[in-house]
Each structure stands twice: as C-alpha cells, then as structure tokens.
Design a protein around this motif. Structure first.
Motif, short mmCIF file in Angstrom:
data_model
loop_
_atom_site.label_atom_id
_atom_site.label_comp_id
_atom_site.label_asym_id
_atom_site.label_seq_id
_atom_site.Cartn_x
_atom_site.Cartn_y
_atom_site.Cartn_z
N ALA A 2 14.84 -4.14 6.01
CA ALA A 2 13.70 -3.36 5.54
C ALA A 2 12.82 -4.18 4.60
N LEU A 3 13.45 -4.94 3.70
CA LEU A 3 12.67 -5.77 2.78
C LEU A 3 11.94 -6.88 3.54
N THR A 4 12.58 -7.45 4.55
CA THR A 4 11.94 -8.49 5.35
C THR A 4 10.72 -7.95 6.06
N LEU A 5 10.85 -6.78 6.68
CA LEU A 5 9.73 -6.17 7.39
C LEU A 5 8.60 -5.82 6.44
N LEU A 6 8.94 -5.28 5.28
CA LEU A 6 7.92 -4.94 4.30
C LEU A 6 7.18 -6.18 3.84
N GLY A 7 7.92 -7.26 3.57
CA GLY A 7 7.29 -8.50 3.15
C GLY A 7 6.36 -9.08 4.20
N ILE A 8 6.80 -9.04 5.46
CA ILE A 8 5.96 -9.56 6.55
C ILE A 8 4.66 -8.78 6.66
N SER A 9 4.76 -7.46 6.62
CA SER A 9 3.57 -6.64 6.78
C SER A 9 2.60 -6.80 5.61
N VAL A 10 3.12 -6.88 4.40
CA VAL A 10 2.25 -7.04 3.23
C VAL A 10 1.54 -8.39 3.25
N VAL A 55 -1.79 1.54 5.28
CA VAL A 55 -1.07 2.50 6.11
C VAL A 55 -1.71 2.57 7.50
N ILE A 56 -3.04 2.62 7.55
CA ILE A 56 -3.75 2.67 8.84
C ILE A 56 -3.46 1.41 9.65
N TRP A 57 -3.54 0.25 9.00
CA TRP A 57 -3.29 -1.02 9.69
C TRP A 57 -1.87 -1.09 10.22
N LEU A 58 -0.90 -0.63 9.42
CA LEU A 58 0.51 -0.70 9.83
C LEU A 58 0.77 0.22 11.01
N ARG A 59 0.13 1.38 11.02
CA ARG A 59 0.33 2.32 12.11
C ARG A 59 -0.25 1.79 13.42
N ASN A 60 -1.40 1.15 13.33
CA ASN A 60 -2.08 0.66 14.53
C ASN A 60 -1.53 -0.67 15.04
N ALA A 61 -0.78 -1.38 14.18
CA ALA A 61 -0.35 -2.73 14.54
C ALA A 61 0.68 -2.75 15.66
N PHE A 62 1.41 -1.63 15.86
CA PHE A 62 2.52 -1.65 16.80
C PHE A 62 2.21 -0.96 18.12
N GLN A 63 0.94 -0.76 18.41
CA GLN A 63 0.57 -0.24 19.71
C GLN A 63 0.63 -1.36 20.74
N GLY A 64 1.01 -1.02 21.96
CA GLY A 64 0.92 -1.99 23.04
C GLY A 64 2.24 -2.61 23.47
N VAL A 65 3.39 -2.15 22.97
CA VAL A 65 4.68 -2.74 23.39
C VAL A 65 5.46 -1.79 24.29
N THR A 66 4.81 -0.74 24.76
CA THR A 66 5.49 0.21 25.64
C THR A 66 5.93 -0.46 26.92
N LEU A 67 5.10 -1.33 27.49
CA LEU A 67 5.43 -2.00 28.74
C LEU A 67 6.69 -2.83 28.61
N ILE A 271 -0.95 -10.07 15.42
CA ILE A 271 -0.04 -10.18 16.56
C ILE A 271 1.20 -10.98 16.18
N VAL A 272 1.01 -12.05 15.43
CA VAL A 272 2.16 -12.85 14.98
C VAL A 272 3.12 -11.99 14.16
N VAL A 273 2.57 -11.14 13.32
CA VAL A 273 3.41 -10.27 12.49
C VAL A 273 4.17 -9.27 13.37
N VAL A 274 3.48 -8.70 14.34
CA VAL A 274 4.14 -7.75 15.23
C VAL A 274 5.28 -8.43 15.98
N TYR A 275 5.04 -9.65 16.49
CA TYR A 275 6.11 -10.40 17.15
C TYR A 275 7.30 -10.59 16.20
#
Length: 300
Positions: A2-10, A55-67, A271-275
């Motif tokens: 959780a801390l790693t993910l938070l750090g990456i996103s920030v 919050v808006i950026w974090l919510r929108n960043a993970f769209q597109g991995v359904t495929l 995109i790099v962050v999402v990866y």
C-alpha cells in the motif's frame, strides 16, 4: 504494498504538475476563447483543489486494462483445461488434439489471430462486433473505469452484454499465444506431482482417482503456473497495443502508442505509473495465492 502504491501515485502526480506549460492550453487551438479555456479546465477538474485533482487523476489512471484482464482469465482457463486433459487422457486422441490446439495458438501471433477473427466473425459470419468497446447507441455510466464492472454496478444489462461481445474477439486473440506456455507448465507440474509420495499414499488409501488428480495434485501443480501467469500479465500489458489498434479499442496500449508518437510526456508518465502499480499488485496477488495453494508458505 500500500505504501509503495501510494508513493508511486504521488510521485507521478507531482511530476505531472512540475512539467512546464498549461495542459489546457495544449489541448485547445490557438484561437480558443477565455470561455473555452475555462470550460475545459472545469471539465478536467483542474479548477478544483490539489487534493481533489489527485483523486480525479488516480481514478482515471486505471482505465483501459479490461482487455488484459479478460485475456489472462481466458488464457489461464484454457491452459489449465488443456494441460490437465493432456495428462489425464495421456495417449488418447483428446490429449493429442488439446496439445496441437495450444501449440497452434502459440505459433500464430496475437495480432494475426485478431485479423483472422475480424474477417471470419465480423466480415463473413457477422456475429460479433470487431471495433470499439460498446455499441454507440448505448450509454454507460462510468464508476470504476472498467466497462464490465460499471455495467454490473449500474444494472445496465444491455451494456454488459455489449461490452462482453466487444471484448470476446480481442481477448481470445490476445490469450491464444499464452495458452501453450500455461499448458506445458501445468502438464509438467502435474507429471512431477503425481509421482510424489503423498499422491501414492492417497492411492493406497483408496481415495477416488478424480479427487486425487483434480484436488490434491492439481492444487500443488498450480504454484508454478501462478508464477508464470503473473509474469505473462506484465508482458501482455506492454504488448497489447497491436490488438488494441486492430480492434480500435480505447486501451492503455493504444494510449501509450499515441503518447510516444506525439511525445506527450505527462501521459507517458501516467502510463509508466499504471504499469508499475499493476506489476506490484500482481506480485502481491501471487503471494496471496501461494499462501492458499501451499500452507507451508503461510505458516513458514
């Protein structure tokens, strides 16, 4: 994790804000009016406080991995089914047919499967859609950014069926080259596990063969398969761009291609962050599955 993910996103969010220039002005033509600039800034949420923008950026960043998710589920299901069939019916025609099917999928690249599917199911049979993610005449409220989940959460059954129909061909095309690898891994593991002492003991106790094979042996044989699936997920995530281009899907691979083409640094950073986040979450999920498949790991 959780801390790693938070750090990456920030870090990614801060880097985006440090890039010179105004993203609103970059999106609008030179003759845009102040009202146009203000309207777009409001639509993007850039007129809100910095924490709300995050919050808006974090919510929108993970769209597109359904495929990628759907293709991995298909690849894992087919690979395990074919692998177990090849071992349980060894020497029979069904075992040979399953092995040939998996290797055929491996021999043909995913984008070529996609083109063949478009010709067969889209142009000739006309039974499945071949472009986009949902029918243009349907509206879908975005909640999570994953169309399948959004359709379920909103109770929109027509949209749910449409999304599944649009995902069917690209997901299968992306999954087929992975099936052979999963099949060979699970088959090899099953052959090793079925020779272990505890399997011989189960047979000596008179336990049913199907229970020994599909419960006792398969559970332990899945451990290397889980590892392989996690690695494949990361590779497929970066290699889905061709399938998304072939089927005109609004996925993260297509977005990465466009961002690199136009040297869009903020998008590339996102995109790099999402990866990175997906790789971290996948590794964490694999650890959880390990602890379930092998209690020694959980209590070690």
């Amino acid at each position: 994790m959780a801390l790693t993910l938070l750090g990456i996103s920030v870090i990614a969010f801060v880097l985006f804000r440090l890039v010179p220039g105004d993203p609103v002005l970059a999106l609008l033509p030179p003759n845009a009016t102040p009202n146009d600039i203000s309207a777009l800034r409001h639509a993007l949420g850039l007129d809100q406080p910095i924490y709300a923008q995050y919050v808006i950026w974090l919510r929108n960043a993970f769209q597109g991995v359904t495929l990628i998710t759907s293709s991995e589920i298909i690849a894992l299901a087919l690979g395990i089914f074919i692998g177990t069939t090849a071992v349980s019916r060894k020497g029979k025609i069904t075992s040979k047919a399953a092995s040939w099917f998996s290797f055929l999928g491996f021999a043909i690249p995913d984008f070529l499967w996609g083109i063949m599917f478009i010709v067969i199911f889209g142009a000739v049979l006309r039974i499945l859609p071949v472009t986009g993610i949902i029918d243009l005449n349907l509206n879908l409220t975005t909640i999570t950014g994953f169309p399948v989940l959004d359709a379920l959460l909103t109770g929109n059954l027509p949209a749910f069926g449409s999304v599944l129909g649009h995902l069917a061909l690209p997901s299968i095309a992306l999954a087929l080259p992975q099936v052979a690898t999963i099949q060979r891994t699970i088959s090899s593991s099953l052959l090793d596990v079925t020779g272990e002492d505890y399997i011989l003991t189960d047979r000596a106790k008179g336990l049913p063969d199907r229970y020994i094979f599909y419960v006792r042996a398969l559970k332990n044989a899945l451990i290397p398969t889980v590892t392989l699936t996690g690695v494949q997920f990361a590779f497929v995530l970066g290699g889905s761009v061709l399938i998304e281009l072939v089927f005109a899907l609004p996925g993260i691979g297509n977005l990465a291609f466009i961002a690199v083409k136009w040297k869009d640094l903020p998008v590339i950073q996102g995109i790099v962050v999402v990866y990175a986040v997906i790789v971290v979450v996948t590794a964490f999920a694999i650890d959880l599955l390990y602890s379930y498949l092998n209690p020694k790991i959980r209590f070690g």
